[in-house]
Design an enzyme around this catalytic site. Structure first.
Site, mmCIF file in Angstrom:
data_model
loop_
_atom_site.group_PDB
_atom_site.id
_atom_site.type_symbol
_atom_site.label_atom_id
_atom_site.label_comp_id
_atom_site.label_asym_id
_atom_site.label_seq_id
_atom_site.Cartn_x
_atom_site.Cartn_y
_atom_site.Cartn_z
ATOM 1 C CB ILE A 140 -0.972 -0.008 1.210
ATOM 2 C CG1 ILE A 140 -1.773 -1.327 1.228
ATOM 3 C CG2 ILE A 140 -1.891 1.211 1.175
ATOM 4 C CD1 ILE A 140 -2.531 -1.657 -0.065
ATOM 5 C CB CYS A 181 -10.786 4.639 -6.896
ATOM 6 S SG CYS A 181 -12.185 5.015 -5.826
ATOM 7 C CD GLU A 189 -3.297 2.563 -9.793
ATOM 8 O OE1 GLU A 189 -4.485 2.558 -10.162
ATOM 9 O OE2 GLU A 189 -2.892 3.146 -8.791
HETATM 10 C C1 LIG Z 1 5.222 -0.436 -5.489
HETATM 11 C C2 LIG Z 1 3.801 -0.889 -5.460
HETATM 12 C C3 LIG Z 1 2.822 -0.056 -4.944
HETATM 13 C C4 LIG Z 1 1.490 -0.496 -4.860
HETATM 14 N N1 LIG Z 1 0.540 0.338 -4.316
HETATM 15 C C5 LIG Z 1 -0.717 -0.160 -4.078
HETATM 16 C C6 LIG Z 1 -1.690 0.622 -3.375
HETATM 17 O O1 LIG Z 1 -1.439 1.786 -3.026
HETATM 18 N N2 LIG Z 1 -2.899 0.068 -3.106
HETATM 19 C C7 LIG Z 1 -3.217 -1.217 -3.468
HETATM 20 O O2 LIG Z 1 -4.320 -1.653 -3.169
HETATM 21 N N3 LIG Z 1 -2.322 -1.977 -4.157
HETATM 22 C C8 LIG Z 1 -1.085 -1.488 -4.459
HETATM 23 N N4 LIG Z 1 -0.148 -2.266 -5.125
HETATM 24 C C9 LIG Z 1 -0.487 -3.632 -5.443
HETATM 25 C C10 LIG Z 1 -0.750 -3.904 -6.911
HETATM 26 O O3 LIG Z 1 -1.929 -3.276 -7.335
HETATM 27 C C11 LIG Z 1 -0.768 -5.423 -7.118
HETATM 28 O O4 LIG Z 1 0.575 -5.867 -6.954
HETATM 29 C C12 LIG Z 1 -1.305 -5.826 -8.481
HETATM 30 O O5 LIG Z 1 -2.693 -5.654 -8.532
HETATM 31 C C13 LIG Z 1 -0.986 -7.305 -8.819
HETATM 32 O O6 LIG Z 1 -1.323 -8.141 -7.764
HETATM 33 P P1 LIG Z 1 -0.258 -9.229 -7.248
HETATM 34 O O7 LIG Z 1 1.039 -8.550 -7.024
HETATM 35 O O8 LIG Z 1 -0.884 -9.924 -6.092
HETATM 36 O O9 LIG Z 1 -0.045 -10.227 -8.452
HETATM 37 P P2 LIG Z 1 -0.987 -11.469 -8.851
HETATM 38 O O10 LIG Z 1 -2.407 -11.041 -8.947
HETATM 39 O O11 LIG Z 1 -0.660 -12.617 -7.954
HETATM 40 O O12 LIG Z 1 -0.461 -11.782 -10.322
HETATM 41 C C14 LIG Z 1 0.787 -12.450 -10.568
HETATM 42 C C15 LIG Z 1 0.896 -12.660 -12.074
HETATM 43 O O13 LIG Z 1 -0.168 -13.497 -12.529
HETATM 44 C C16 LIG Z 1 -0.866 -12.868 -13.570
HETATM 45 N N5 LIG Z 1 -2.279 -13.262 -13.543
HETATM 46 C C17 LIG Z 1 -3.132 -13.217 -12.510
HETATM 47 N N6 LIG Z 1 -4.355 -13.643 -12.900
HETATM 48 C C18 LIG Z 1 -4.249 -13.948 -14.222
HETATM 49 C C19 LIG Z 1 -5.187 -14.392 -15.204
HETATM 50 N N7 LIG Z 1 -6.472 -14.594 -14.937
HETATM 51 N N8 LIG Z 1 -4.710 -14.573 -16.458
HETATM 52 C C20 LIG Z 1 -3.433 -14.308 -16.778
HETATM 53 N N9 LIG Z 1 -2.519 -13.885 -15.895
HETATM 54 C C21 LIG Z 1 -2.932 -13.699 -14.635
HETATM 55 C C22 LIG Z 1 -0.683 -11.379 -13.310
HETATM 56 O O14 LIG Z 1 -0.935 -10.597 -14.480
HETATM 57 C C23 LIG Z 1 0.766 -11.352 -12.866
HETATM 58 O O15 LIG Z 1 1.601 -11.390 -13.990
HETATM 59 C C24 LIG Z 1 1.165 -1.799 -5.293
HETATM 60 C C25 LIG Z 1 2.150 -2.627 -5.847
HETATM 61 C C26 LIG Z 1 3.456 -2.182 -5.937
HETATM 62 C C27 LIG Z 1 4.509 -3.080 -6.520
#
Ligand SMILES: Cc1cc2nc3c(=O)[nH]c(=O)nc-3n(C[C@H](O)[C@H](O)[C@H](O)COP(=O)(O)OP(=O)(O)OC[C@H]3O[C@@H](n4cnc5c(N)ncnc54)[C@H](O)[C@@H]3O)c2cc1C
Length: 401
Positions: free
Chosen positions: A180, A255, A380
């Protein structure tokens, strides 16, 4: 007839390497004033220090910078009322571009504050919630964060486990959020939680007993940005902490759409900085007795980078105009985020090759932007999520599950 630039009529404006398509013509004087203010602020307040902050993995002046960003109207910039600037979507986009040309971490601070935390309260909050939080957030006195992602639920937030249970008229919140932005420095956290009525948003004062936000360390990307966990252990909230206007995932997703729009522009700022660094280097670095910019292979790289950079800026501008006209669809934002972040990373990687060994040094901005964009590529909505959004829109077939 010659096809070289020498065939250009003397009445044509000169070719500007910084604006090869003349997109500056699309801007109003007010747009240019916003752009120039943000560019100057970033040049004065961020660029002299950013390499040091990045290396240290800290943003020591964060609170001061946030207040300054508030004083120049950059927080909740395109929102109206409550001390917000009421700028156009194009102007907000230009601000994102200029901030991210300095560093993606600074643009992230502004995006999360304005497009996620403030936007959620502005769009879905009660009048009391808006009065309580928005003027202080617009001024940069209170920092906000937005908690959607959880350790086990990122791309698929519908599976979230954070739960808010009614207890009399209060709510009791339990769960964990992960990754976050601004978490440890926030005064208010917009937290999305499962309830008996579906997913709801809560404006949580971060001083509430049971709330903590340990900072996540050891990041190799967005090092000049605070990233945290949110831990909620029996956090008791009054009835009026819930955002009355949002039930279901539509709330947080709208959002995110607003914030992603800023990334469409912002990513082109990072790309522009990398391109400019590579262009300057190619003009001055000599090998084999002449500037490396004189070699065809280097020129091919620079030409391709310029094409993608300015196509991306045109795309951002087009989406901005649609947003200002109230005609921007989420699929179009996905189109922009998918293309522009992917191309921005490619531009940074190509710029790095032009700088040779210097490309890996923090003395130049290129590698910093490239590593930052690895986060921007993921947050995002990952590349794959935006491909799936577009794939569904194109085919009518849902491939998410
Ligand atoms: C520096 C940073 C700041 C952030 N800030 C915020 C914030 O302020 N608020 C917040 O809420 N979140 C925040 N995030 C979180 C970010 O939004 C998530 O990391 C992102 O949504 C991906 O989720 P995950 O990392 O759990 O990856 P996962 O969802 O586990 O995905 C891993 C991989 O699998 C792929 N994948 C997943 N499902 C599928 C599918 N159905 N088909 C094909 N491929 C798939 C994804 O594309 C990805 O390549 C931040 C992340 C970072 C790195």
């Amino acid at each position: 007839m010659s096809a070289t630039p020498s065939s250009a009529s003397p009445t044509l404006p000169p070719f500007d390497p910084g604006d090869p398509l003349g997109t500056d013509d699309l801007l109003t004087d007010e747009d240019r004033a916003v752009r120039d203010t943000l560019r100057q602020w970033a040049a004065d307040r961020v660029l002299p220090h950013i390499a040091e902050w990045y290396e240290a993995g800290e943003l020591p002046a964060l609170r001061e910078l946030t207040r300054e960003l508030g004083s120049i109207g950059a927080l909740g910039m395109s929102l109206t009322g409550y001390g917000c600037a009421g700028a156009s979507a194009v102007q907000y986009g230009l601000a994102c571009l200029e901030l991210e040309a300095a560093d993606s971490g600074i643009r992230s601070l502004v995006s999360v504050q304005g497009s996620l935390a403030m936007y959620a309260i502005w769009r879905f909050g009660s009048e009391e919630q808006k009065q309580r939080w928005l003027p202080a957030m617009a001024a940069g006195e209170v920092i906000g964060c937005f908690g959607l992602t959880e350790p086990d639920h990122g791309s698929d937030p519908a599976g979230m486990r954070t739960y808010a249970k009614r207890d009399g008229s209060d709510w009791v919140l339990n769960g964990r959020k992960m990754w976050i932005t601004n978490g440890s420095v926030a005064g208010v956290a917009v937290v999305w939680a499962r309830t008996d009525e579906g997913i709801r948003g809560f404006a949580v004062p971060t001083g509430s007993p049971g709330f903590s936000a340990p900072e996540i360390k050891h990041k190799w990307s967005l090092r000049a940005s605070v990233t945290s966990e949110l831990v909620m252990d029996d956090v008791r909230l009054p009835a009026d902490a819930v955002l009355p206007g949002a039930t279901g995932l539509r709330g947080p997703l709208s959002c995110l759409s607003h914030a992603r729009y800023g990334i469409v522009w912002g990513s082109m700022g990072a790309a522009r900085a990398a391109f400019e660094s590579a262009l300057e280097y190619a003009r001055t670095r000599e090998q084999f007795g002449r500037p490396i910019g004189g070699f065809q292979l280097t020129q091919a790289k620079l030409a391709d980078m310029a094409v993608e950079l300015h196509k991306g800026i045109l795309l951002a501008h087009h989406l901005g105009r649609r947003m200002d006209a109230g005609r921007l669809r989420p699929e179009q934002v996905s189109f922009g985020k998918l293309n522009n972040v992917r191309e921005a990373i490619e531009i940074c990687r190509t710029a790095r090759t032009i700088l040779g060994a210097n490309g890996i040094s923090l003395e130049y901005p290129v590698m910093r932007h490239a590593t930052n964009l690895e986060s921007v590529l993921t947050y995002e909505g990952t590349v794959e999520m935006h491909q799936l959004v577009l794939g569904k829109a194109l085919t009518g077939l849902d491939a998410f599950r």
